[in-house]
Design a protein around this motif. Structure first.
Motif, PDB file in Angstrom:
ATOM      1  N   TYR A 124     -25.557   1.996 -15.371  1.00  0.00           N
ATOM      2  CA  TYR A 124     -26.810   2.629 -14.945  1.00  0.00           C
ATOM      3  C   TYR A 124     -27.907   1.588 -14.740  1.00  0.00           C
ATOM      4  N   LYS A 125     -28.067   0.694 -15.708  1.00  0.00           N
ATOM      5  CA  LYS A 125     -29.102  -0.340 -15.612  1.00  0.00           C
ATOM      6  C   LYS A 125     -28.828  -1.286 -14.451  1.00  0.00           C
ATOM      7  N   ARG A 126     -27.573  -1.653 -14.263  1.00  0.00           N
ATOM      8  CA  ARG A 126     -27.225  -2.554 -13.155  1.00  0.00           C
ATOM      9  C   ARG A 126     -27.471  -1.897 -11.804  1.00  0.00           C
ATOM     10  N   LEU A 127     -27.145  -0.615 -11.707  1.00  0.00           N
ATOM     11  CA  LEU A 127     -27.405   0.106 -10.454  1.00  0.00           C
ATOM     12  C   LEU A 127     -28.898   0.160 -10.155  1.00  0.00           C
ATOM     13  N   LEU A 128     -29.701   0.472 -11.164  1.00  0.00           N
ATOM     14  CA  LEU A 128     -31.151   0.528 -10.958  1.00  0.00           C
ATOM     15  C   LEU A 128     -31.714  -0.843 -10.597  1.00  0.00           C
ATOM     16  N   ARG A 129     -31.237  -1.876 -11.256  1.00  0.00           N
ATOM     17  CA  ARG A 129     -31.708  -3.235 -10.965  1.00  0.00           C
ATOM     18  C   ARG A 129     -31.314  -3.634  -9.542  1.00  0.00           C
ATOM     19  N   GLY A 130     -30.090  -3.326  -9.161  1.00  0.00           N
ATOM     20  CA  GLY A 130     -29.633  -3.641  -7.804  1.00  0.00           C
ATOM     21  C   GLY A 130     -30.411  -2.875  -6.750  1.00  0.00           C
ATOM     22  N   ALA A 131     -30.682  -1.610  -7.027  1.00  0.00           N
ATOM     23  CA  ALA A 131     -31.432  -0.787  -6.074  1.00  0.00           C
ATOM     24  C   ALA A 131     -32.879  -1.249  -5.955  1.00  0.00           C
ATOM     25  N   SER A 132     -33.429  -1.786  -7.039  1.00  0.00           N
ATOM     26  CA  SER A 132     -34.828  -2.206  -7.014  1.00  0.00           C
ATOM     27  C   SER A 132     -35.055  -3.410  -6.105  1.00  0.00           C
ATOM     28  N   THR A 133     -34.010  -4.172  -5.808  1.00  0.00           N
ATOM     29  CA  THR A 133     -34.137  -5.312  -4.909  1.00  0.00           C
ATOM     30  C   THR A 133     -33.461  -5.067  -3.571  1.00  0.00           C
ATOM     31  N   PHE A 134     -32.954  -3.877  -3.364  1.00  0.00           N
ATOM     32  CA  PHE A 134     -32.259  -3.546  -2.127  1.00  0.00           C
ATOM     33  C   PHE A 134     -33.243  -3.561  -0.962  1.00  0.00           C
TER      34      PHE A 134
ATOM     35  N   LEU B 118     -24.442  -2.750  -3.500  1.00  0.00           N
ATOM     36  CA  LEU B 118     -25.806  -3.228  -3.738  1.00  0.00           C
ATOM     37  C   LEU B 118     -25.837  -4.735  -3.952  1.00  0.00           C
ATOM     38  N   ARG B 119     -24.825  -5.257  -4.609  1.00  0.00           N
ATOM     39  CA  ARG B 119     -24.789  -6.697  -4.902  1.00  0.00           C
ATOM     40  C   ARG B 119     -24.609  -7.540  -3.642  1.00  0.00           C
ATOM     41  N   LYS B 120     -24.113  -6.947  -2.577  1.00  0.00           N
ATOM     42  CA  LYS B 120     -24.002  -7.678  -1.317  1.00  0.00           C
ATOM     43  C   LYS B 120     -25.381  -8.100  -0.818  1.00  0.00           C
ATOM     44  N   TYR B 121     -26.405  -7.371  -1.235  1.00  0.00           N
ATOM     45  CA  TYR B 121     -27.769  -7.630  -0.774  1.00  0.00           C
ATOM     46  C   TYR B 121     -28.647  -8.233  -1.861  1.00  0.00           C
ATOM     47  N   ASP B 122     -28.035  -8.645  -2.955  1.00  0.00           N
ATOM     48  CA  ASP B 122     -28.789  -9.223  -4.070  1.00  0.00           C
ATOM     49  C   ASP B 122     -28.873 -10.728  -3.856  1.00  0.00           C
ATOM     50  N   PHE B 123     -30.032 -11.178  -3.393  1.00  0.00           N
ATOM     51  CA  PHE B 123     -30.231 -12.596  -3.118  1.00  0.00           C
ATOM     52  C   PHE B 123     -31.031 -13.201  -4.252  1.00  0.00           C
ATOM     53  N   GLY B 124     -30.333 -13.798  -5.218  1.00  0.00           N
ATOM     54  CA  GLY B 124     -31.016 -14.480  -6.318  1.00  0.00           C
ATOM     55  C   GLY B 124     -31.731 -15.713  -5.794  1.00  0.00           C
ATOM     56  N   GLU B 125     -32.708 -16.187  -6.521  1.00  0.00           N
ATOM     57  CA  GLU B 125     -33.486 -17.301  -6.000  1.00  0.00           C
ATOM     58  C   GLU B 125     -32.668 -18.568  -5.831  1.00  0.00           C
ATOM     59  N   ASN B 126     -31.559 -18.716  -6.515  1.00  0.00           N
ATOM     60  CA  ASN B 126     -30.739 -19.921  -6.380  1.00  0.00           C
ATOM     61  C   ASN B 126     -29.662 -19.793  -5.311  1.00  0.00           C
TER      62      ASN B 126
ATOM     63  N   SER C 159     -34.576  -2.161   1.743  1.00  0.00           N
ATOM     64  CA  SER C 159     -34.612  -0.918   2.516  1.00  0.00           C
ATOM     65  C   SER C 159     -35.918  -0.190   2.283  1.00  0.00           C
ATOM     66  N   LYS C 160     -36.375   0.497   3.317  1.00  0.00           N
ATOM     67  CA  LYS C 160     -37.572   1.318   3.139  1.00  0.00           C
ATOM     68  C   LYS C 160     -37.244   2.576   2.332  1.00  0.00           C
ATOM     69  N   ASN C 161     -35.967   2.859   2.125  1.00  0.00           N
ATOM     70  CA  ASN C 161     -35.524   4.012   1.340  1.00  0.00           C
ATOM     71  C   ASN C 161     -35.231   3.653  -0.115  1.00  0.00           C
ATOM     72  N   ARG C 162     -35.703   2.502  -0.565  1.00  0.00           N
ATOM     73  CA  ARG C 162     -35.407   2.010  -1.910  1.00  0.00           C
ATOM     74  C   ARG C 162     -35.770   3.033  -2.987  1.00  0.00           C
ATOM     75  N   SER C 163     -36.943   3.622  -2.901  1.00  0.00           N
ATOM     76  CA  SER C 163     -37.362   4.560  -3.958  1.00  0.00           C
ATOM     77  C   SER C 163     -36.477   5.806  -3.974  1.00  0.00           C
ATOM     78  N   ARG C 164     -36.012   6.251  -2.808  1.00  0.00           N
ATOM     79  CA  ARG C 164     -35.112   7.408  -2.760  1.00  0.00           C
ATOM     80  C   ARG C 164     -33.762   7.052  -3.374  1.00  0.00           C
ATOM     81  N   ILE C 165     -33.287   5.836  -3.138  1.00  0.00           N
ATOM     82  CA  ILE C 165     -32.015   5.389  -3.704  1.00  0.00           C
ATOM     83  C   ILE C 165     -32.104   5.365  -5.226  1.00  0.00           C
ATOM     84  N   ILE C 166     -33.199   4.847  -5.753  1.00  0.00           N
ATOM     85  CA  ILE C 166     -33.399   4.805  -7.207  1.00  0.00           C
ATOM     86  C   ILE C 166     -33.451   6.220  -7.775  1.00  0.00           C
TER      87      ILE C 166
END
Length: 99
Positions: free
Chosen positions: A21-31, A74-82, A33-40
């Protein structure tokens, strides 16, 4: 298996679900998309609605698998700073590789 073992498995299962659950929310928070809040909101609602499913049932397991698949997407779109990498060229054709 004894009652103590079953109790321990339920606790581990709940911990794993909470982590998902936490990982999904964290991934969605950086997704991106303009639909980010709906996904969360959808993630939160799905977990709330499916909380009543019987642990270990086929339907519960399918929902968990769906959650892990969603996390993978979601992780496909997770661009960490490194993880950003680029190459810059100056006018002479020399390149400067940055990470």
């Amino acid at each position: 298996c004894c009652r103590k073992c079953r109790s321990k498995m339920v606790i581990e299962s709940k911990t794993a679900l909470l982590l998902l659950y936490k990982r999904l929310l964290r991934g969605a928070s950086t997704f991106p998309s303009k639909n980010r809040s709906r996904i969360i909101t959808d993630i939160k609602n799905d977990f709330r609605v499916n909380a009543a499913l019987v642990s270990g049932s086929e339907k519960a397991q399918q929902k968990i698998n769906d959650g892990y698949e969603g996390l993978k997407q979601l992780r496909k779109y997770d661009f960490g700073e490194n993880e950003w990498e680029y190459t810059m060229e100056d006018g002479s054709g020399n390149s400067n590789h940055k990470k």
